[in-house]
Design a protein around this motif. Sequence first.
Motif: not given
Length: 139
Positions: A71-74, A123-127
């Motif tokens: 998720i963070v990589l994307q 979590i910040a990217m996909i709450p």
Amino acid sequence: MSTLLIIIIAATALFSYFGFNNHQLFEKFKFNVGAIRGNKEYVRLISAGFLHGDLMHLLFNMMTLYFFGPIVLQAFGEIGFLAVYFGSILLGNLFSLYLYQNQSWYSAIGASGGVSGILFASIAMIPDLGIYFFFIPIP
């Protein structure tokens, strides 16, 4: 799956494995307030993130990194991922160094700071991301 993520997981697993079997290596690279402040061994601020206390500690951290790292990589790319991961390890250890600055005996190990940084960035990217705990089907 990103090659970068696999490299970090593999490097952490290998370094931890060698640390499990080599007490001198473990002692040389763990976070230790006395060694960092007294001997200026600043490499420990990062190297401790590659050591783990036991197999379960290692597996839990690497599984979490494996599931949330993409998720963070994307969202941030490889450079952003590295900044979040290693920045979280470094800042977490600097905070520990500040908290325990007068306790030279204090030591710590593990990638939990970096993994937490990746988890919370995810979590910040996909709450509304559903997180399952130990196969309990309730997000």
